[in-house]
Enzyme design. Structure first.
Site, mmCIF file in Angstrom:
data_model
loop_
_atom_site.group_PDB
_atom_site.id
_atom_site.type_symbol
_atom_site.label_atom_id
_atom_site.label_comp_id
_atom_site.label_asym_id
_atom_site.label_seq_id
_atom_site.Cartn_x
_atom_site.Cartn_y
_atom_site.Cartn_z
ATOM 1 C CE LYS A 52 -3.923 49.445 -22.049
ATOM 2 N NZ LYS A 52 -5.234 49.840 -21.359
ATOM 3 C CD GLN A 96 -7.293 52.500 -21.057
ATOM 4 O OE1 GLN A 96 -7.005 51.622 -21.573
ATOM 5 N NE2 GLN A 96 -6.523 53.228 -20.336
ATOM 6 C CG ASP A 119 -7.566 46.010 -17.787
ATOM 7 O OD1 ASP A 119 -6.404 46.155 -18.017
ATOM 8 O OD2 ASP A 119 -8.543 46.689 -18.381
HETATM 9 N N1 GUN Z 1 -6.618 53.299 -17.018
HETATM 10 C C1 GUN Z 1 -5.401 53.267 -16.590
HETATM 11 N N2 GUN Z 1 -4.660 52.065 -16.444
HETATM 12 C C2 GUN Z 1 -5.617 51.036 -16.932
HETATM 13 C C3 GUN Z 1 -5.526 49.914 -17.170
HETATM 14 O O1 GUN Z 1 -4.352 49.035 -16.939
HETATM 15 N N3 GUN Z 1 -6.673 49.414 -17.926
HETATM 16 C C4 GUN Z 1 -7.556 49.988 -18.047
HETATM 17 N N4 GUN Z 1 -8.849 49.384 -18.785
HETATM 18 N N5 GUN Z 1 -7.789 51.396 -17.921
HETATM 19 C C5 GUN Z 1 -6.857 51.961 -17.308
#
Ligand code: GUN
Length: 293
Positions: A52, A96, A119
């Protein structure tokens, strides 16, 4: 059979975003800023967050990575969330997942200001999605919609089976596919661990979206000739021949399913790269204050 190239599409979208960011900055606007909180050292989460941050660079965004050890208290994490909520320089941020067991993920998600929830996990964004209002949409389902759009895959009136009912993928995916929109307007069935005749449901599907996290679950006998198959699975399988020590395995038995499909996504290189680029799109929207002021 057409192989859906998520890697190529995502590279193109990143270029489109980067071009728009440079226009914004040239016109005196603010460079979008994404912050990410990473708790602990889960291997998958480390990789996702690193990717990211890398994608932010490619898009011309500012990014901030905030790291904590796994023993951070829930209160300390909630205090950081509140600090980011108040930080005018941060346009959007993510925490996350998964979080250590002693921290309530739901409490943390609900503490995030929904206007910065890129998100799309906050109940306000989820609720707005369900009733078709502008909102931040969860990245993986939104990335899949973008692939369907860019490959001109017809969804209106089609039978779509979503395998899996997670809050992050299955539920928002089903919502988007049934939405009065294009892509959308599909007749959607959601199957899960308690579904009675999952195989029959799949056999009748024009579009199968597999998001159950069970490697090779979808086999050729479950798939109709000419179906569209989207594979969200990313299970890590130990593999000594890989530099990382593992390979990613999808939910679909690709070699036997692919010849029957009109379109199929590979793993890796299908849905995965689109997930990250969807987060970048949400961050651009946040930077532009395009959804919320
Ligand atoms: N864990 C797995 N996929 C995601 C996501 O799209 N966002 C976040 N914050 N955590 C995750």
């Amino acid at each position: 059979m057409t192989l859906i190239d998520g890697k190529a599409v995502s590279a193109q979208i990143k270029q489109e975003i980067a071009a728009e960011v440079e226009q914004i900055v040239a016109a005196g606007g603010k460079r979008p800023h994404l912050a990410a909180i990473l708790v602990g050292h889960d291997g998958g989460s480390e990789t996702y967050v690193a990717n990211k941050v890398k994608a932010c660079e490619a898009c011309g965004f500012k990014s901030s990575l905030i790291r904590y050890e796994a023993d951070i208290t829930e209160d300390e994490l909630l205090a950081k969330v509140e600090e980011l909520n108040q930080d005018a320089d941060v346009d959007g941020f993510i925490v996350q997942l998964p979080l250590p067991k002693h921290i309530s993920e739901q409490k943390v998600i609900e503490a995030i200001d929904y206007r910065k929830d890129v998100d799309g996990f906050h109940p306000i964004n989820v609720g707005r999605l369900v009733i078709g209002l502008p909102c931040y949409v969860s990245a993986t389902p939104n990335g899949i919609i973008e692939l369907l759009r860019r490959y001109n895959i017809k969804t209106s009136g089609k039978k779509c089976v979503v395998l899996g009912r997670s809050n992050i993928v299955g539920k928002p995916m089903a919502t988007l596919m049934m939405q009065k929109a294009n892509p959308g307007d599909a007749t959607v069935t959601v199957c899960h661990s308690h579904s009675k005749d999952l195989k029959k449901e799949c056999q009748e599907a024009d579009i199968i979206i597999a998001a159950i996290g069970k490697p090779n679950f979808v086999t050729a006998d479950m798939v109709k000739e000419g179906a569209v198959v989207i594979d969200v699975g990313t299970t890590r399988i130990p593999d000594a021949t890989k530099k990382s020590g593992f390979r990613l395995n999808g939910d679909v038995k690709f070699d036997e399913v692919a010849p029957k499909c009109s379109f199929i996504t590979p793993v890796p290189g299908g849905v995965g790269p689109m997930t990250i680029v969807s987060l970048m799109k949400n961050t651009l929207l946040a930077g532009k204050k395009a959804i919320y002021q």
